[in-house]
Design a protein around this motif. Structure first.
Motif, PDB file in Angstrom:
ATOM      1  N   ALA A  73     -62.821 -51.727  23.441  1.00  0.00           N
ATOM      2  CA  ALA A  73     -64.116 -52.270  24.070  1.00  0.00           C
ATOM      3  C   ALA A  73     -65.385 -51.786  24.011  1.00  0.00           C
ATOM      4  N   ALA A  74     -65.428 -51.320  24.012  1.00  0.00           N
ATOM      5  CA  ALA A  74     -67.050 -49.619  23.472  1.00  0.00           C
ATOM      6  C   ALA A  74     -67.221 -50.324  22.109  1.00  0.00           C
ATOM      7  N   LEU A  79     -71.500 -54.136  21.442  1.00  0.00           N
ATOM      8  CA  LEU A  79     -72.183 -56.056  21.638  1.00  0.00           C
ATOM      9  C   LEU A  79     -73.596 -56.638  22.181  1.00  0.00           C
ATOM     10  N   ALA A  80     -72.521 -56.962  22.945  1.00  0.00           N
ATOM     11  CA  ALA A  80     -73.008 -57.633  24.174  1.00  0.00           C
ATOM     12  C   ALA A  80     -74.368 -57.309  25.104  1.00  0.00           C
ATOM     13  N   GLY A  81     -74.461 -55.411  24.954  1.00  0.00           N
ATOM     14  CA  GLY A  81     -75.633 -54.898  25.033  1.00  0.00           C
ATOM     15  C   GLY A  81     -76.945 -55.508  23.847  1.00  0.00           C
ATOM     16  N   VAL A 100     -59.967 -56.463  26.460  1.00  0.00           N
ATOM     17  CA  VAL A 100     -61.008 -56.698  27.821  1.00  0.00           C
ATOM     18  C   VAL A 100     -60.588 -56.072  29.174  1.00  0.00           C
ATOM     19  N   VAL A 101     -59.505 -55.956  29.116  1.00  0.00           N
ATOM     20  CA  VAL A 101     -59.000 -55.311  30.673  1.00  0.00           C
ATOM     21  C   VAL A 101     -59.419 -53.467  30.762  1.00  0.00           C
ATOM     22  N   ALA A 102     -59.674 -52.711  29.377  1.00  0.00           N
ATOM     23  CA  ALA A 102     -60.387 -52.078  28.854  1.00  0.00           C
ATOM     24  C   ALA A 102     -61.974 -52.175  28.918  1.00  0.00           C
ATOM     25  N   LEU A 103     -62.446 -53.165  28.839  1.00  0.00           N
ATOM     26  CA  LEU A 103     -64.165 -53.032  28.865  1.00  0.00           C
ATOM     27  C   LEU A 103     -64.190 -53.479  30.233  1.00  0.00           C
ATOM     28  N   ALA A 104     -63.433 -53.994  31.329  1.00  0.00           N
ATOM     29  CA  ALA A 104     -63.405 -53.951  32.920  1.00  0.00           C
ATOM     30  C   ALA A 104     -63.284 -53.256  33.400  1.00  0.00           C
ATOM     31  N   VAL A 105     -62.329 -51.853  33.201  1.00  0.00           N
ATOM     32  CA  VAL A 105     -62.267 -50.977  33.922  1.00  0.00           C
ATOM     33  C   VAL A 105     -63.789 -49.884  33.058  1.00  0.00           C
TER      34      VAL A 105
END
Length: 268
Positions: A73-74, A79-81, A100-105
């Motif tokens: 997720a990190a 990457l999104a940044g 993706v759950v870790a990304l959302a949290v």
């Protein structure tokens, strides 16, 4: 070439289409080509599709460590940044669902909505002990054979199209053996959110709307109901499909895409 340097990894990714961004995150042993069944439909509906290969998978680099949902997720938040594409809709299958759950949290500013698909969490307490012999086998000289047998035993149904198991098996045969073991071990680790009730506490931290899918042999409707009960956003939803294997988005793509796009339209 579409590579990005994030943290200690070099990620390969594809970036197609225009419109609101959708991040497509594959599972254990796979790569971004898992979403070939979804990308045309998403592009036609006006979405931008970003499909990375996670560290240690596909064409991405193989760092010494970091094979956990939170590290994946990190990487994806970085990457999104770099791509300037947040907040985004994050879809993830299996291990990618946990990611993706870790990304959302852990990175809520990056996520507009989250779609975990037959995700690798919600295991019964003590699953890490049951996983231990399998992970040891993955580290043995016969590790690839063990992984191929695991997939054959757990991931398919009688309705699975005949072309899918050979496709997945070919990727397992090329999978880095240390990543194979480390990534699976992280999913059930007591320090992770794989087992209940840790999964329940972690899922309740998601602020974004969530659409969960469940399939497989173990009463997917009941698992979907459990998962929906954890989501806090009122527009969240969970779907359980009987008679479908683990790669439900590849087995029933037209139905999957229809449910997904209808739900996304409802968010707007």
């Amino acid at each position: 070439m579409p590579f990005a340097e994030v943290n200690d990894a070099r990620l390969f990714y594809t970036d197609e289409g225009e419109g609101p961004p959708v991040l497509l995150v594959h599972g254990w042993s796979c790569d971004g080509s898992d979403w070939a069944w979804q990308i045309p439909a998403l592009k036609a509906a006006g979405y931008r599709c970003i499909a990375p290969d996670l560290r240690g998978h596909g064409r991405s680099s193989v760092p010494a460590g970091g094979y956990t949902p939170k590290q994946y997720a990190a990487d994806l938040a970085a990457l999104a940044g770099q791509l300037g594409c947040g907040p985004l809709v994050a879809l993830g299958h299996s291990m990618g669902g946990a990611t993706v759950v870790a990304l959302a949290v852990e990175h809520p500013e990056a996520v507009r909505a989250v779609v975990p698909i037959d995700s690798a969490y919600g295991f019964e307490p003590g699953t890490h002990l049951a996983f231990a012999p399998m992970i040891e086998a993955f580290r043995s000289p016969a590790g690839h054979a063990a992984a191929l047998q695991c997939a054959a035993n757990a991931f398919y149904s009688p309705a699975t199209p005949a072309h899918l198991p050979p496709l997945h098996a070919r990727r397992i045969a090329a999978f880095d053996q240390q990543v194979m073991a480390a990534a699976m071990e992280a999913l059930a680790s007591p320090e992770s959110f794989g087992e209940r009730p840790a999964a329940e506490a972690y899922l309740r931290r998601i602020a974004a709307p969530a659409l969960a899918f469940r399939a497989g042999r173990n009463d997917p409707s009941a698992v979907a109901a459990w998962e929906r009960a954890q989501f806090q956003h009122p527009k969240s939803k969970a779907v359980g499909w009987e008679g479908t294997g683990h790669w439900l988005h590849q087995e029933r793509p037209a139905e999957f895409n229809s449910v997904l796009l209808d739900w996304l339209a409802g968010l707007d």
